[in-house]
Scaffold this motif. Structure first.
Motif, PDB file in Angstrom:
ATOM      1  N   LEU A  52       0.831  -1.208   0.000  1.00  0.00           N
ATOM      2  CA  LEU A  52       0.000   0.000   0.000  1.00  0.00           C
ATOM      3  C   LEU A  52       0.868   1.263   0.000  1.00  0.00           C
ATOM      4  CD1 LEU A  52      -2.796  -1.063   2.526  1.00  0.00           C
ATOM      5  CD2 LEU A  52      -3.031  -0.734   0.055  1.00  0.00           C
ATOM      6  N   ARG A  53       1.938   1.239   0.778  1.00  0.00           N
ATOM      7  CA  ARG A  53       2.836   2.394   0.816  1.00  0.00           C
ATOM      8  C   ARG A  53       3.578   2.566  -0.505  1.00  0.00           C
ATOM      9  NH1 ARG A  53       5.162   1.247   6.935  1.00  0.00           N
ATOM     10  NH2 ARG A  53       3.256   1.884   8.038  1.00  0.00           N
ATOM     11  N   ALA A  54       3.897   1.439  -1.137  1.00  0.00           N
ATOM     12  CA  ALA A  54       4.616   1.522  -2.416  1.00  0.00           C
ATOM     13  C   ALA A  54       3.771   2.205  -3.479  1.00  0.00           C
ATOM     14  CB  ALA A  54       5.021   0.117  -2.883  1.00  0.00           C
ATOM     15  N   GLU A  55       2.453   2.098  -3.366  1.00  0.00           N
ATOM     16  CA  GLU A  55       1.575   2.738  -4.345  1.00  0.00           C
ATOM     17  C   GLU A  55       1.699   4.260  -4.326  1.00  0.00           C
ATOM     18  OE1 GLU A  55      -0.090   1.193  -6.586  1.00  0.00           O
ATOM     19  OE2 GLU A  55       0.198  -0.856  -5.853  1.00  0.00           O
ATOM     20  N   PHE A  56       2.220   4.795  -3.217  1.00  0.00           N
ATOM     21  CA  PHE A  56       2.338   6.254  -3.091  1.00  0.00           C
ATOM     22  C   PHE A  56       3.717   6.767  -3.510  1.00  0.00           C
ATOM     23  CE2 PHE A  56      -1.116   5.194  -0.175  1.00  0.00           C
ATOM     24  CZ  PHE A  56      -2.065   6.149  -0.536  1.00  0.00           C
ATOM     25  N   GLN A  61       9.676   4.374 -11.701  1.00  0.00           N
ATOM     26  CA  GLN A  61      10.685   3.322 -11.780  1.00  0.00           C
ATOM     27  C   GLN A  61      10.964   2.731 -10.400  1.00  0.00           C
ATOM     28  OE1 GLN A  61      14.402   4.621 -13.470  1.00  0.00           O
ATOM     29  NE2 GLN A  61      15.148   2.548 -13.798  1.00  0.00           N
ATOM     30  N   GLN A  62      11.092   3.593  -9.404  1.00  0.00           N
ATOM     31  CA  GLN A  62      11.326   3.110  -8.047  1.00  0.00           C
ATOM     32  C   GLN A  62      10.109   2.364  -7.502  1.00  0.00           C
ATOM     33  OE1 GLN A  62      14.215   3.124  -6.415  1.00  0.00           O
ATOM     34  NE2 GLN A  62      15.113   4.064  -8.253  1.00  0.00           N
ATOM     35  N   GLN A  63       8.929   2.815  -7.908  1.00  0.00           N
ATOM     36  CA  GLN A  63       7.718   2.135  -7.474  1.00  0.00           C
ATOM     37  C   GLN A  63       7.672   0.709  -8.018  1.00  0.00           C
ATOM     38  OE1 GLN A  63       3.787   2.915  -9.312  1.00  0.00           O
ATOM     39  NE2 GLN A  63       3.156   3.625  -7.265  1.00  0.00           N
ATOM     40  N   ASP A  64       8.005   0.564  -9.297  1.00  0.00           N
ATOM     41  CA  ASP A  64       8.013  -0.773  -9.907  1.00  0.00           C
ATOM     42  C   ASP A  64       9.015  -1.688  -9.204  1.00  0.00           C
ATOM     43  OD1 ASP A  64       6.091   0.029 -11.684  1.00  0.00           O
ATOM     44  OD2 ASP A  64       7.491   0.428 -13.324  1.00  0.00           O
ATOM     45  N   LYS A  65      10.194  -1.154  -8.864  1.00  0.00           N
ATOM     46  CA  LYS A  65      11.214  -1.961  -8.190  1.00  0.00           C
ATOM     47  C   LYS A  65      10.744  -2.381  -6.792  1.00  0.00           C
ATOM     48  CE  LYS A  65      15.259  -0.027 -10.565  1.00  0.00           C
ATOM     49  NZ  LYS A  65      16.526   0.733 -10.408  1.00  0.00           N
ATOM     50  N   ALA A  66      10.109  -1.448  -6.077  1.00  0.00           N
ATOM     51  CA  ALA A  66       9.629  -1.759  -4.732  1.00  0.00           C
ATOM     52  C   ALA A  66       8.558  -2.842  -4.777  1.00  0.00           C
ATOM     53  CB  ALA A  66       9.092  -0.499  -4.066  1.00  0.00           C
ATOM     54  N   ILE A  67       7.620  -2.711  -5.708  1.00  0.00           N
ATOM     55  CA  ILE A  67       6.556  -3.708  -5.821  1.00  0.00           C
ATOM     56  C   ILE A  67       7.122  -5.062  -6.242  1.00  0.00           C
ATOM     57  CG2 ILE A  67       4.493  -4.339  -7.148  1.00  0.00           C
ATOM     58  CD1 ILE A  67       3.729  -1.396  -7.178  1.00  0.00           C
ATOM     59  N   ALA A  68       8.124  -5.057  -7.120  1.00  0.00           N
ATOM     60  CA  ALA A  68       8.753  -6.319  -7.535  1.00  0.00           C
ATOM     61  C   ALA A  68       9.432  -6.997  -6.351  1.00  0.00           C
ATOM     62  CB  ALA A  68       9.764  -6.053  -8.649  1.00  0.00           C
ATOM     63  N   ASP A  69      10.099  -6.218  -5.485  1.00  0.00           N
ATOM     64  CA  ASP A  69      10.733  -6.790  -4.292  1.00  0.00           C
ATOM     65  C   ASP A  69       9.690  -7.391  -3.352  1.00  0.00           C
ATOM     66  OD1 ASP A  69      13.276  -6.165  -5.114  1.00  0.00           O
ATOM     67  OD2 ASP A  69      13.394  -4.284  -3.983  1.00  0.00           O
TER      68      ASP A  69
END
Length: 238
Positions: A52-56, A61-69
């Motif tokens: 949920l925090r990653a959505e913000f 590019q950083q969002q995609d990496k965070a969600i992938a992790d």
């Protein structure tokens, strides 16, 4: 099942000791599985919050990496828990048509656009735990598709055993690595990327299942190239 506690005094003492050891081992495995289930539940809650925090995150590019992790952590968590449950699960042994089981797995992969072929008798029944065995063979076939682009499956009989061979078109595995890949979490592919490999539990889990059935898994490189997975399973229980 527990050993009968009767006979001479020495036999009774040995049976009591054996049954006590068996119960302690069963309790140890059950406690470990319960612990992992509790950890899994708690970590899923944390991962949900992180997602949920990653959505913000404003940087795409950083969002995609965070969600992938987060996805990778979730997959590792799920596979680790599944591996532990496989160790503790006590599924009933029943007569199962191994040929039909393998054909259905190949057909499912073919329906998904993958190359999976079966060659063997139309029917061959063995005593087994069908859910565990299906999961183990699915792991082996998924590996063949992921690393070798195809899975050619053959089923035959040899000296009272069912023999399953799965051959792919991949690069194979060096001889000194063929036992190491059965170690939990060991991966030949070093990047740890989910795109190029799993968590390193598939082969460990598959071998554990086969050995609990009285069989085994070995690896070698096929003469035509690619990896050959050799599985043996007894036709009768001891």
């Amino acid at each position: 099942p527990p050993m009968p506690e009767h006979g001479s005094r020495e036999l009774r003492r040995a049976a009591v000791a054996f049954n006590r050891m068996q119960e302690r081992l069963r309790r140890f495995v059950d406690d470990r599985t319960m612990m992992l289930a509790a950890i899994s539940h708690d970590l899923r809650t944390v991962l949900t919050r992180l997602r949920l925090r990653a959505e913000f995150i404003e940087d795409g590019q950083q969002q995609d990496k965070a969600i992938a992790d987060i996805d990778e952590m979730q997959a590792m968590l799920d596979e680790t828990l599944s591996f532990a449950r496989d160790d503790a699960q006590e599924e009933t042994t029943v007569e199962t048509d191994l040929s039909v089981l393998l054909q259905s797995l190949c057909s499912a992969l073919s329906d998904m656009g993958q190359t999976a072929n079966f060659d063997g008798p139309a029917h061959l029944s063995i005593p087994c735990r069908p859910i565990a065995l299906r999961r183990a063979f699915r792991n082996l076939l998924d590996n063949a598709i992921r690393y070798g682009a195809r899975a050619d499956v053959t089923l035959s009989l040899d000296n009272g055993e069912a023999v399953v061979e799965i051959v792919d078109d991949g690069p194979g595995i060096a001889e000194d690595m063929r036992e190491k890949v059965f170690q939990p979490f060991f991966r030949l592919e070093a990047s740890r990327s989910r795109e190029t490999g799993g968590t390193g539990l598939g082969l460990s889990s598959a071998r554990a299942v086969m050995r609990r059935h009285g069989g085994d898994i070995t690896l070698d490189n096929a003469p035509t190239g690619g990896l050959r997975v050799h599985v043996t399973l007894p036709l009768e229980t001891d």
